[in-house]
Structures are given as C-alpha cells and as structure tokens.
Design a protein around this motif. Sequence first.
Motif, PDB file in Angstrom:
ATOM      1  N   TYR A   1       0.663  -1.104   0.052  1.00 55.70           N
ATOM      2  CA  TYR A   1      -0.102  -0.020   0.491  1.00 55.70           C
ATOM      3  C   TYR A   1       1.105   1.282   0.327  1.00 55.70           C
ATOM      4  N   ARG A   2       0.607   1.985  -0.944  1.00 55.05           N
ATOM      5  CA  ARG A   2       1.254   3.613  -0.821  1.00 55.05           C
ATOM      6  C   ARG A   2      -0.302   4.914  -0.334  1.00 55.05           C
ATOM      7  N   GLU A   3       0.782   5.157   0.248  1.00 54.71           N
ATOM      8  CA  GLU A   3      -0.692   6.628   0.339  1.00 54.71           C
ATOM      9  C   GLU A   3      -0.880   7.447  -0.518  1.00 54.71           C
ATOM     10  N   PRO A   4      -1.868   7.563  -1.325  1.00 54.29           N
ATOM     11  CA  PRO A   4      -1.914   8.642  -2.276  1.00 54.29           C
ATOM     12  C   PRO A   4      -1.414   9.750  -2.129  1.00 54.29           C
ATOM     13  N   VAL A   5      -1.208  10.494  -3.516  1.00 53.54           N
ATOM     14  CA  VAL A   5      -0.262  12.010  -3.401  1.00 53.54           C
ATOM     15  C   VAL A   5      -0.718  11.960  -4.319  1.00 53.54           C
ATOM     16  N   LEU A   6      -1.666  13.640  -3.948  1.00 55.09           N
ATOM     17  CA  LEU A   6      -1.980  14.786  -5.281  1.00 55.09           C
ATOM     18  C   LEU A   6      -1.462  15.175  -5.956  1.00 55.09           C
ATOM     19  N   ASP A   7      -1.389  15.243  -7.187  1.00 54.48           N
ATOM     20  CA  ASP A   7      -0.933  15.494  -7.964  1.00 54.48           C
ATOM     21  C   ASP A   7      -0.542  17.347  -7.882  1.00 54.48           C
ATOM     22  N   PRO A   8       0.251  18.401  -7.320  1.00 57.27           N
ATOM     23  CA  PRO A   8       0.447  19.249  -7.515  1.00 57.27           C
ATOM     24  C   PRO A   8      -0.749  20.023  -9.138  1.00 57.27           C
ATOM     25  N   ALA A   9       0.310  19.376 -10.196  1.00 57.28           N
ATOM     26  CA  ALA A   9      -1.008  19.986 -10.981  1.00 57.28           C
ATOM     27  C   ALA A   9      -1.912  19.952 -11.710  1.00 57.28           C
ATOM     28  N   LEU A  10      -2.886  18.901 -10.814  1.00 58.68           N
ATOM     29  CA  LEU A  10      -4.307  18.751 -10.681  1.00 58.68           C
ATOM     30  C   LEU A  10      -5.052  19.637 -10.924  1.00 58.68           C
ATOM     31  N   PRO A  11      -5.324  20.369 -10.016  1.00 59.91           N
ATOM     32  CA  PRO A  11      -6.232  21.894  -9.901  1.00 59.91           C
ATOM     33  C   PRO A  11      -6.196  22.625 -11.098  1.00 59.91           C
ATOM     34  N   ALA A  12      -5.074  22.306 -11.070  1.00 63.57           N
ATOM     35  CA  ALA A  12      -4.801  23.491 -12.849  1.00 63.57           C
ATOM     36  C   ALA A  12      -5.426  23.565 -14.159  1.00 63.57           C
TER      37      ALA A  12
END
Length: 201
Positions: A72-83
């Motif tokens: 299991y790997r903790e999901p990381v929010l892509d910083p470019a996703l909101p843009a």
Amino acid sequence: MQNINLYQHEQRDEGGPRPRSLLLGLLLLSLLLGLHAAWQGWRSYQAAEAAQTARQQAAQAQQQLDAVKANYREPVLDPALPARVTARESENRQLQRMADYLRDLDLQRRGGFVAYLLALADRHPPSGLWLTRIHLLDGGSELALYGLSQNQELFPLYLESLGRSEVFRGRQFARFEILRDQRDLLEFRLASRQAGEGRDE
C-alpha cells in the motif's frame, strides 16, 4: 404304633438380583458408556478439525492483509491537478457556449427569416425612412439592409430601435454607407459584414 414326621425343611428363596442378571446389566451399562464415550470422542475430533481449519484460514487472511499493507502506498495529490481541472472546466464552458450557439443557429435556420422580418416591421419608423431591399443569408447570420431616408437624424434612432429588438440585440453592423442620390434622398446601406469579407450582400 408308627410315627409320621409332618415337618419338612423348606429352602427359602432369597430376594435380590440373580448373578446372571446382574452381569448382563453391567455389560449393557458398559456398552452404553462405551458408545457415549466414542460419540463424545468423535465430536471432539470434529471440533478440533474445525478449529484447525479456522486457524489456517485466519493465518492465510493475515498473510494477505500483511501483503496488502506492505504494497500500500499513500495517495499523493498531483500539484498540477487543480490547474488541469480548471483548464478542463474552462474548455467545457467554451464547448457549452458553442453548443448553445449552434443550437440557436439551428433553431433560427429551421424557423426561417420570419422573426427577422417581423422585427424589421415592428421597429420601422412611421415616416421619413423606408427599406428598399433586405438580404438575409445563412439563417440570418449575414444581414444587409438597403433603404432611403429624407432625414439623416433618423438613422441613429432607427439603429437604436433595432437594438432593442430581441432578434437584433447584440448585432453589430460592420458597414454603414450613406449617399445622396439625384432626388436629394439619402440612400443608405447597413451590412453585417465588411466589404470583401465573404459574400457581398
């Protein structure tokens, strides 16, 4: 004289179980106790087997859980996703506006030019200006009005009146020409397209 002995010695029948009956009863009881013990042993064996199976299944489930936890790997929010989401929403809004425009254009084309002609008739000044020719092309997207007037002050009033109409609201005429003819009348032309751009009305 002869003596007769009337006394007879009788053997008493003693009460209680006979030895043979007692032995049979003991054997039967022993048999019943043996059967009960065998049945209890079989049930204990089955319970032990079930417990062993449950322990094995629990161990397998724990191994699978440990493997999932290890991978299991903790999901990381892509910083470019909101843009990217904002860009997609902007594209969707543009597509929606285009779809609305195409729907309105389709409705206009299916409805013909009746709405335009009715609007021109409703907004026509009572006197001093009249139309001599009307060009409506591509469902009304291209428009040209030709006419005559006796007074040049009527032109801005006429354009303002057309702008208040639902059909012509927001339309910008790219070409406006006024010429005085030999009869001293003002000949005008309003066009929705500059000369040389596409068809000339």
